[in-house]
Design an enzyme around this catalytic site. Sequence first.
Site, short mmCIF file in Angstrom:
data_model
loop_
_atom_site.label_atom_id
_atom_site.label_comp_id
_atom_site.label_asym_id
_atom_site.label_seq_id
_atom_site.Cartn_x
_atom_site.Cartn_y
_atom_site.Cartn_z
N GLU A 1 43.03 23.74 40.71
CA GLU A 1 43.18 23.29 42.09
C GLU A 1 42.64 21.87 42.26
O GLU A 1 41.54 21.55 41.81
CB GLU A 1 42.42 24.26 43.00
CG GLU A 1 42.46 23.92 44.48
CD GLU A 1 41.66 24.91 45.33
OE1 GLU A 1 41.85 24.92 46.55
OE2 GLU A 1 40.85 25.66 44.75
N LYS B 1 48.74 25.14 50.16
CA LYS B 1 47.85 26.28 50.39
C LYS B 1 47.96 26.79 51.83
O LYS B 1 48.01 25.99 52.77
CB LYS B 1 46.41 25.84 50.07
CG LYS B 1 45.39 26.93 49.93
CD LYS B 1 44.08 26.31 49.42
CE LYS B 1 43.01 27.34 49.13
NZ LYS B 1 41.78 26.70 48.59
N CYS C 1 44.16 29.10 44.72
CA CYS C 1 42.83 29.69 44.92
C CYS C 1 42.81 30.76 46.01
O CYS C 1 43.26 31.88 45.79
CB CYS C 1 41.79 28.60 45.16
SG CYS C 1 40.10 29.12 44.73
#
Length: 551
Positions: free
Chosen positions: A41, A114, A150
């Site tokens: 990430e 994300k 994540c």
Amino acid sequence: MQIALGQINPVVGDLDANVALMVRFARCAAERGAGLVVFSELSVTGYPPRDLVEKPGFLDRSEAAVERLALETADLGLAVIAGYVGRSHEATGKRATNSAAVIHRGEVVMRQTKILLPTYDVFDEARNFVAADSQKVWDGPLGRIALTICEDAWNDRKFWRHQLYRRDPVDELMQQGADLIVSINASPFELGKREFRHEMFRAMVRRHQVPAIVVNQIGGDDQIVFDGSSFAMDAAGDVIASARSFSEDLVLVDTCSLTGDCHANLPDECDAVYEALVTGTRDYIRKCGFARVLIGLSGGIDSSLTAAVAVDAVGRENVRGVAMPGPFSSDHSIADARALAERLGIAFDIIPITPAYEEMLRTLGPAFEGRAADVAEENIQSRLRGLTLMALSNKFGALVLTTGNKSELAVGYCTLYGDMCGGLAVISDVPKTMVYALSRVANARHEGAIPDSVFEKPPSAELRPDQKDSDSLPPYDVLDGILRLYIEEFLGVRQIASELGLAVELVEDVVRKVDRNEYKRQQAAPGLKVTSKAFGMGRRFPIAQRYFEGL
């Protein structure tokens, strides 16, 4: 198909160096026959960039770095997945996104942003990023891949008793028909975290009946330490490939045969915590532009452990220990400090503070007249030691490492502008009882460098005659139990007393000390996080407040 897990240690803001590092790893992966290399990430920018993303120039350079990564890997014949800070094109909200680029043959063929932005513990992503509304499966030459960033993989409704978010991005992607999960992470280390990741992803792959590739960042960034420990799992939840903890690594896994490289790890959690401290110390020093460190050596267990960690982090030639005996220092303290320095092979100086202390007493005599000696005189000694170390720091350009542990910092058993002086608090998240365990690890690595007498003698600040820590504090095994339940579990006084079988009055006294000393902790040097709740950026309590979790 061979997939490479590119476990790297990026530097926040050093985009050119991060891209060069990824290109080097990509070339190595291509030479070994990989069709895809996956990085962590925000690997392009380093994680966490925090308010750097408020700078328009930072967003421009991040986007440009992705294009440069595509250009420099165009001839390798493999695809690349890398995290970067993108620019939001929405009319409202934050300007930055936490995104991933899928690169193939010199072009960015897909971008994923994300959805779930954590705002707990050390995370504050909603402050910096705008979340995506939706995601899509990468349907390319390597199959149908569910690419998650994540936190997007950390909300499985079958695993968590209490979900933080209503959406499950993995669920949404799997409904599009993905046959592989790829999760890129910047997941910090803490005690038990490595096994916890396995348990969480094991539940996920079993539920969806697909394999998973999990790539995690390594290295230290300010107070956070990332352990890496990247891995691949088959659909049954068995680990089929694994990377080293706390080390850059390149691991290949074959998604057809479901076999891969399994590199040696650190199975013992105490060893892992020690390595986390070494990694965090090394990277804090290196990434801040320092090379040498100073440590006040008292002859006690805390400074001994800090010195051993420093030697492993930057090399004995870059560590200098300083003993600063005062009027109440014992001979064995100086002897133990000297023995430690000799066994570790570090430079060692003795600079007495007694003459300066006596002069300060004379200077302050008229102002102190009529008042009995108390903690004020004790703290003068500690502050003279801090002054001495900071003078040496200025003169020689070395970073001072503080040596206070979590137990002391919790209850305020430390002196502002004294033993709290320094640039990095190496063991500030290590309870005193764990200090002893980690010191055993240090001795195993350094052939018994910490003398036996350091383990055996009662802890003491040596600021008054025959002083012992137990004069002011309960035994450390008792204290640490109370602190863990209060700081990490948020239990109240009566709950703690009941669970540990302690007197309510004792627990209440400790809890009051913790609450009363918030003002000290917020002036402390940044410390390395190794437990589930560390002082610093992950624990944000007000200083001026009167709430008490009492009876």
